[in-house]
Design a protein around this motif. Structure first.
Motif, PDB file in Angstrom:
ATOM      1  N   TRP A   1     -10.641  -5.370   3.147  1.00 15.51           N
ATOM      2  CA  TRP A   1      -9.466  -4.594   3.740  1.00 15.51           C
ATOM      3  C   TRP A   1      -9.793  -3.245   4.072  1.00 15.51           C
ATOM      4  O   TRP A   1      -9.287  -2.990   5.011  1.00 15.51           O
ATOM      5  N   LEU A   2      -8.850  -2.994   2.938  1.00 20.32           N
ATOM      6  CA  LEU A   2      -8.792  -1.199   2.762  1.00 20.32           C
ATOM      7  C   LEU A   2     -10.249  -0.271   3.238  1.00 20.32           C
ATOM      8  O   LEU A   2      -9.730   0.592   3.813  1.00 20.32           O
TER       9      LEU A   2
ATOM     10  N   ASN B   1     -10.082  -0.814   7.041  1.00 19.37           N
ATOM     11  CA  ASN B   1      -9.012  -0.166   7.347  1.00 19.37           C
ATOM     12  C   ASN B   1      -9.318   0.929   7.338  1.00 19.37           C
ATOM     13  O   ASN B   1      -7.713   1.891   7.579  1.00 19.37           O
TER      14      ASN B   1
ATOM     15  N   VAL C   1       1.041  -1.278   0.094  1.00 17.55           N
ATOM     16  CA  VAL C   1       0.311  -0.131  -0.167  1.00 17.55           C
ATOM     17  C   VAL C   1       1.244   1.414  -0.083  1.00 17.55           C
ATOM     18  O   VAL C   1       1.966   1.118   0.239  1.00 17.55           O
TER      19      VAL C   1
ATOM     20  N   TYR D   1      -8.774   3.226   4.302  1.00 18.34           N
ATOM     21  CA  TYR D   1      -7.726   3.881   3.891  1.00 18.34           C
ATOM     22  C   TYR D   1      -9.389   4.756   2.350  1.00 18.34           C
ATOM     23  O   TYR D   1      -8.555   5.583   2.683  1.00 18.34           O
ATOM     24  N   THR D   2      -9.915   3.107   2.645  1.00 21.74           N
ATOM     25  CA  THR D   2     -11.117   4.390   1.590  1.00 21.74           C
ATOM     26  C   THR D   2     -12.239   3.525   1.385  1.00 21.74           C
ATOM     27  O   THR D   2     -12.498   2.969   2.978  1.00 21.74           O
TER      28      THR D   2
ATOM     29  N   LEU E   1      -7.059  -0.436  -6.421  1.00 22.93           N
ATOM     30  CA  LEU E   1      -6.753  -1.400  -6.504  1.00 22.93           C
ATOM     31  C   LEU E   1      -6.011  -2.594  -7.682  1.00 22.93           C
ATOM     32  O   LEU E   1      -6.954  -2.207  -8.207  1.00 22.93           O
TER      33      LEU E   1
ATOM     34  N   THR F   1      -8.980   4.787  -3.957  1.00 24.78           N
ATOM     35  CA  THR F   1      -7.829   4.552  -3.614  1.00 24.78           C
ATOM     36  C   THR F   1      -7.625   3.107  -5.360  1.00 24.78           C
ATOM     37  O   THR F   1      -8.774   2.717  -5.776  1.00 24.78           O
TER      38      THR F   1
ATOM     39  N   ALA G   1      -2.358   0.744  -3.905  1.00 23.44           N
ATOM     40  CA  ALA G   1      -2.409  -0.805  -3.790  1.00 23.44           C
ATOM     41  C   ALA G   1      -2.063  -1.260  -4.658  1.00 23.44           C
ATOM     42  O   ALA G   1      -2.747  -2.585  -5.091  1.00 23.44           O
TER      43      ALA G   1
ATOM     44  N   LEU H   1     -13.772   2.913  -4.282  1.00 26.75           N
ATOM     45  CA  LEU H   1     -12.205   1.989  -4.374  1.00 26.75           C
ATOM     46  C   LEU H   1     -13.201   2.051  -5.689  1.00 26.75           C
ATOM     47  O   LEU H   1     -12.858   1.484  -7.113  1.00 26.75           O
TER      48      LEU H   1
END
Length: 702
Positions: free
Chosen positions: A534-535, A538, A453, A540-541, A469, A467, A498, A546
């Protein structure tokens, strides 16, 4: 055709639905093991039809009209050009007294090949592919230089095609010889020690249209300099199996021709050896069963060292003496470790072993008896590759890169085992502003999966960051830390990049690869979906912020995941993807992927597994799918462009709600290799403009 009003970041709730070009439907069905499958867009497989061209042109118009609404598009183009505008080199390779390398001054469409006498010599242009065509779409796809550095065989690919044409250039005069080789594909050039000719791979000239026709019966030929291709000798073929891919390599001592045989894209292979010093000698079938990977490293007379996965999914080094080639005489030199042994060479009679440790490079120097000397100290977490040369060389070069470090070249003195900086790019951004961490998350079945990341150090974890991915997850290909100017710009815009290491890839050896193939392909999609979750979990987004991106097998990945979890993504970019998984084996080299995916028309169990995730066949009418941008090239003879055409038409017909389903078709472009820099920049800016629209990304500098 209607488009949205010209605003930077329109709200999906207020965006008027696009009007797409009409895609004709036909009554076409196929029966697979008792299951009737409709294929209403089969006519799109005729990629040269005037009807399809009209549809493609109209789709491109819709896409460009939509993307033109982004005011920051020109700003992104300027900034991306600034970030890409730095000198780029490849590690030099010595042949005789000469060194060969490629160089790009910054914004050249194609890299230029140079040679020089010694490391301090004056650089001379050997090949400048930028002069081959006005639009930069003719590229050098391969090059091989004679041992004395006097001749270079090089292959040319037009518009990104896998078909190449071989030429030979005199290095001193920088003039081409009359020699020309056509209908070569998936080929290198392996010179004889005396430089009088080379071995190459190819197919018989296709009887049908070359872009679409399936390619079978790969062959190894020998071309003698100064003779026409019609006189080239067939050296090796396998008429017993039309699906074998062949390869040829001449050992450094010039004595042996090593002949590789692999089934489709399987990493496992057979090996045969021919003694070139014995005229009329037969071919020794050294490895007759493709039960593992066997990659010759080097040889000392009849003693060969090989990298193999035999009883060692992470790889080990063995030795085989041609005088006693039976398996009971094979010896293990470097045993398997917990890390994948991805590459190995012998320089100064020392093994340089390149391992993958959690998708990062770990370099070990070992004696020829396998004993560890030391681990090479690398500049940081990242990827090191190169380490080429001859067994007696006292130096080698390698390149190091990571998410914020462009390819930096080091010279390794094998006597002192010290690395010195050889060439370092000058940057137009501050790497100290960014950071990369590697995290581990848990997939659906409990498997531990790593993910890199990267983002600005100042990032606040409040779930608001756009984000991107990106993943691949297939064909034993590892995704490593690697520099991208486009990813730097994304992080400048406040974005997170990521990159998870999904099963199906090559990060953890053959067991990791096999866990994402054939009947287990769903594991790859589960790993990717778990990364997205997970992103979000946690902070992040969020799902609305996303985006996913993937190309080729990765295009299949992101398409399958958007269909399985349309609620999880705000935008999807599916590049040159394999979308019709029931017919992938019908075009060009697609049949070779049966080793990876299975055979939908020959195996009932594999058909059932494939049918459950095949993107084209899992689109549900009346579903609100994420905003989707599909990309392909009109000359893609790797993943036939009909995959993307059919998927686009079906997804547009099924979509409800305002989210756009767009396709961007690049002209005079193939699967991606050799694409000129100008086209790559345009494609990236269009993709980021799409993300700006759909994820409500702020302008550069905000």
């Amino acid at each position: 055709m209607t488009t949205n009003s010209a605003v930077a970041s329109p709200s999906p709730e207020t965006t008027s639905a696009l009007t797409y070009p009409t895609a004709r439907r036909v009554e076409q069905t196929d029966n697979y093991f008792g299951t009737t499958v409709s294929d209403p867009y089969r006519w799109m497989e005729d990629v040269d039809s005037s009807e399809l061209k009209t549809w493609v042109d109209a789709e491109n118009e819709v896409t460009q009209a939509y993307l033109s609404q982004v005011p920051s598009r020109e700003t992104m183009q300027r900034r991306l050009m600034e970030l890409i505008n730095f000198e780029r080199y490849t590690a030099p390779e010595r042949r005789g007294t000469r060194y060969f390398y490629s160089h790009n001054s910054g914004l050249q469409n194609q890299n230029v090949i140079y040679w020089q006498e010694g490391l301090e010599g004056e650089p001379n242009v050997l090949l400048d592919p930028n002069t081959f065509s006005a639009d930069g779409t003719v590229a050098i796809s391969g090059m091989s230089v004679t041992d004395d550095g006097s001749m270079a065989a090089y292959s040319i690919a037009d518009a990104g095609s896998d078909w190449v044409k071989w030429h030979v250039r005199d290095v001193t005069t920088e003039e081409d010889l009359p020699d020309i080789i056509e209908w070569s594909k998936f080929s290198g050039a392996a010179w004889l020690k005396d430089g009088n000719g080379f071995f190459y791979e190819g197919y018989d000239a296709p009887e049908a249209e070359a872009l679409k026709a399936a390619n079978y019966f790969h062959k190894v030929f020998f071309h003698k300099l100064g003779t026409p291709q019609s006189e080239d000798k067939l050296i090796f073929d396998r008429p017993d199996d039309k699906e074998l891919n062949l390869g040829a390599h001449v050992t450094d001592d010039g004595r042996y021709l090593v002949l590789y045989q692999s089934k489709g894209t399987s990493p496992n292979n057979e090996i045969a050896i021919k003694d070139l010093q014995q005229p009329g000698s037969g071919i020794l079938r050294l490895i007759e069963t493709a039960d593992a990977t066997y990659a010759p490293i080097n040889n000392d007379g009849t003693l060969f060292w090989l990298l193999t996965t035999l009883d060692a999914p992470n790889g080990k080094v063995i030795s085989i003496d041609l005088n006693h080639p039976e398996r009971e005489h094979w010896k293990t030199v470097i045993p398997e470790s917990k890390n994948k042994l991805s590459d190995i060479s012998i320089i100064d009679n020392t093994f340089i072993a390149n391992y993958l440790a959690d998708a990062q490079s770990l370099i070990e120097l070992r004696r020829l008896d396998g004993q560890l000397i030391e681990r090479l100290k690398l500049p940081a977490i990242g990827t090191a590759y190169g380490f080429g040369g001859l067994r007696e060389d006292s130096e080698t070069f390698y390149q190091f890169t990571n998410f914020t470090t462009p390819g930096t070249i080091y010279r390794l003195n094998m006597k002192t085992r010290q690395s010195t900086l050889f060439r370092q790019p000058k940057l137009l951004f501050d790497p100290a502003l960014y950071e990369t961490t590697q995290i581990f998350y848990t997939s659906k079945d409990g498997t531990r999966v790593p993910m890199f990341v990267s983002h600005k150090k100042s990032l606040v974890l409040d779930g608001s960051a756009p984000t991107l991915l990106y993943a691949y997850g297939g064909f034993n290909v590892p995704l490593m830390p690697e520099f991208s100017s486009a990813h730097v710009m994304w992080m400048e815009m406040g974005g997170v990049y990521a990159q998870p290491s999904l099963r199906g890839g090559g990060e953890y050896g053959e067991a990791w690869h096999e866990a994402g193939t054939r009947l287990k392909k769903q594991n790859v999609f589960d790993d990717f979906i778990a990364a997205a979750e997970w992103l979000i979990a946690n902070k992040y987004t969020s799902a609305a912020k996303l985006a996913t991106s993937g190309g080729s097998n990765g295009g299949l990945l992101v398409a399958a995941c958007e269909l399985q979890r349309p609620d999880l993504f705000g935008a999807v970019i599916a590049q040159v993807g394999v979308m019709d998984m029931l017919r992938f084996d019908k075009f060009t080299i697609g049949w070779a992927w049966k080793e990876e995916y299975g055979s939908p028309s020959e195996n009932a169990e594999e058909f059932a597994a494939i049918y459950k995730y095949s993107p084209l066949h899992n689109i549900l009418q009346g579903t609100a799918y994420p905003a989707t941008l599909i990309t392909t090239g009109d000359h893609d003879d790797r993943v036939y462009p009909a995959h993307s055409f059919k998927y686009t038409a079906a997804l547009q017909a099924a979509q409800t709600g305002p989210n756009p389903i767009l396709i961007r078709v690049e002209t005079r472009a193939g699967h991606g290799a050799g694409m000129p820099l100008s086209k790559r920049i345009e494609a990236t800016v269009d993709q980021y403009a799409f993300l700006v629209m759909e994820l409500k990304v702020g302008a550069l500098g905000e």
